[in-house]
Design an enzyme around this catalytic site. Sequence first.
Site, PDB file in Angstrom:
ATOM      1  N   ALA A  28      27.727  40.352  62.996  1.00 20.01           N
ATOM      2  CA  ALA A  28      27.397  40.664  64.391  1.00 20.01           C
ATOM      3  C   ALA A  28      28.565  40.384  65.332  1.00 20.01           C
ATOM      4  O   ALA A  28      28.897  41.204  66.198  1.00 20.01           O
ATOM      5  CB  ALA A  28      26.163  39.862  64.816  1.00 20.01           C
ATOM      6  N   ARG A  68      25.028  50.354  64.997  1.00 17.67           N
ATOM      7  CA  ARG A  68      24.133  49.403  64.336  1.00 17.67           C
ATOM      8  C   ARG A  68      23.179  48.891  65.412  1.00 17.67           C
ATOM      9  O   ARG A  68      23.540  48.076  66.261  1.00 17.67           O
ATOM     10  CB  ARG A  68      24.908  48.252  63.680  1.00 17.67           C
ATOM     11  CG  ARG A  68      25.806  48.765  62.556  1.00 17.67           C
ATOM     12  CD  ARG A  68      26.056  47.792  61.477  1.00 17.67           C
ATOM     13  NE  ARG A  68      24.887  47.442  60.722  1.00 17.67           N
ATOM     14  CZ  ARG A  68      24.842  46.352  59.951  1.00 17.67           C
ATOM     15  NH1 ARG A  68      25.870  45.546  59.921  1.00 17.67           N
ATOM     16  NH2 ARG A  68      23.766  46.064  59.252  1.00 17.67           N
ATOM     17  N   CYS A 134      22.413  35.201  53.800  1.00 16.10           N
ATOM     18  CA  CYS A 134      23.370  36.207  54.226  1.00 16.10           C
ATOM     19  C   CYS A 134      24.741  35.573  54.467  1.00 16.10           C
ATOM     20  O   CYS A 134      25.016  34.457  54.004  1.00 16.10           O
ATOM     21  CB  CYS A 134      22.874  36.952  55.462  1.00 16.10           C
ATOM     22  SG  CYS A 134      23.748  38.518  55.706  1.00 16.10           S
ATOM     23  N   ASP A 205      21.830  37.990  64.670  1.00 17.14           N
ATOM     24  CA  ASP A 205      22.258  39.304  65.131  1.00 17.14           C
ATOM     25  C   ASP A 205      21.734  39.564  66.532  1.00 17.14           C
ATOM     26  O   ASP A 205      22.345  40.328  67.292  1.00 17.14           O
ATOM     27  CB  ASP A 205      21.774  40.388  64.157  1.00 17.14           C
ATOM     28  CG  ASP A 205      22.533  40.298  62.851  1.00 17.14           C
ATOM     29  OD1 ASP A 205      22.083  39.564  61.948  1.00 17.14           O
ATOM     30  OD2 ASP A 205      23.602  40.927  62.765  1.00 17.14           O
TER      31      ASP A 205
HETATM   32  P1  RI2 Z   1      28.296  36.337  62.439  1.00 19.50           P
HETATM   33  C1  RI2 Z   1      25.254  39.740  59.653  1.00 19.50           C
HETATM   34  O1  RI2 Z   1      24.730  41.046  59.586  1.00 19.50           O
HETATM   35  C2  RI2 Z   1      24.207  38.734  59.200  1.00 19.50           C
HETATM   36  O2  RI2 Z   1      22.867  39.121  59.588  1.00 19.50           O
HETATM   37  C3  RI2 Z   1      24.667  37.497  59.958  1.00 19.50           C
HETATM   38  O3  RI2 Z   1      23.661  36.498  60.044  1.00 19.50           O
HETATM   39  C4  RI2 Z   1      25.001  38.096  61.296  1.00 19.50           C
HETATM   40  O4  RI2 Z   1      25.602  39.370  61.006  1.00 19.50           O
HETATM   41  C5  RI2 Z   1      25.885  37.230  62.156  1.00 19.50           C
HETATM   42  O5  RI2 Z   1      27.153  37.193  61.627  1.00 19.50           O
HETATM   43  P2  RI2 Z   1      25.492  42.179  58.671  1.00 19.50           P
HETATM   44  O6  RI2 Z   1      26.674  42.616  59.494  1.00 19.50           O
HETATM   45  O7  RI2 Z   1      28.401  36.901  63.846  1.00 19.50           O
HETATM   46  O8  RI2 Z   1      25.889  41.544  57.376  1.00 19.50           O
HETATM   47  O9  RI2 Z   1      27.833  34.883  62.462  1.00 19.50           O
HETATM   48  O10 RI2 Z   1      24.454  43.275  58.513  1.00 19.50           O
HETATM   49  O11 RI2 Z   1      29.528  36.550  61.603  1.00 19.50           O
END
Ligand code: RI2
Length: 315
Positions: A28, A68, A134, A205
Amino acid sequence: MSAASAQRPGQGLRRTVEDIRSMKVRGAGAIGVAGAQALADHVQTLEGRPNEVLQGARQAACELDTARPTAVTLHNGLGWVLAAVAAASSLAEQKRNALQAARLVAEQAKASKAAIAQQGARHMPDDGLVLTHCHSSAAVAVLAAAHKAGKRFDVIATETRPFRQGLLTVKALREAGIDCALTVDSAVEHHLATRDVDAVLVGADAVARDGSLFNKIGTSGVAALAHLRDVPVYSAAGLHKFTTRGPEAIPIEERDGAEVVGLADLPPGVRVLNPVFDRTPPDRITGYLTEEGLLSPAKAVARNVPQLPPEEVWR
Ligand code: RI2
């Protein structure tokens, strides 16, 4: 001016939309920074009167925003650039403001993660066990800061089907020197039942106006199981993860079924459901690890929502 703006108008924009949509750029925080920069670069290619340029920027922002739909960081990053363009009264100022706003979005995301790491480390166990789900760069930053402060905990990271972001988590944890194990998503209850899990730590997110957490699919189940056993659930969530929207207005992204299973492996007529985020109600979130420390869902919303870019800039 970045290299992206030297290409044909719109080419850099469409490339960023595809990079985010395909998850070549993921996480995110990272997609908010990438979207803001792509919009600022696109503004450099616009010409006309200030109101025409603002309208062109809005159209580009809407195209990026669809890449997204769940992570509000993209919407917030774009909103900060739009607000900067709207505040300018000449074409030159609009272009300058856009690039400066994109830089600020990137700086704010970096500073937010550093602050969350320092603040959040205090809440990690000295020598216990943390379960993650994740891959959240903010959550890993919290664990790395706690480890650097001398805490010696172990981590169980879920694989996180179908995209398997847990592999990114264990790679990052090992680079930080942290002991960890990878496990299948369906083993969470088994680990909670047979081990002393001290905390669940995830990213974010989106945090809705009611304090609900929108995060990777499976988070709500992990939180429900942890809640049943009074295991605290923390979400690393900086300002850019918050939104004025209620939970009913945050869409759950559905992705291609081919990410789940080779479609040739399925009998004819079998559909694949691949929602990639879910909602965790606020009463299952012990607290959000924010730049100001651990806050209850209600307090985190109250502190952050007033600092978000105004929605008017999109109209
Ligand atoms: P940071 C990711 O989504 C995960 O859901 C994770 O918890 C969130 O983004 C936040 O990530 P995806 O991009 O901002 O894998 O902490 O679908 O890095």
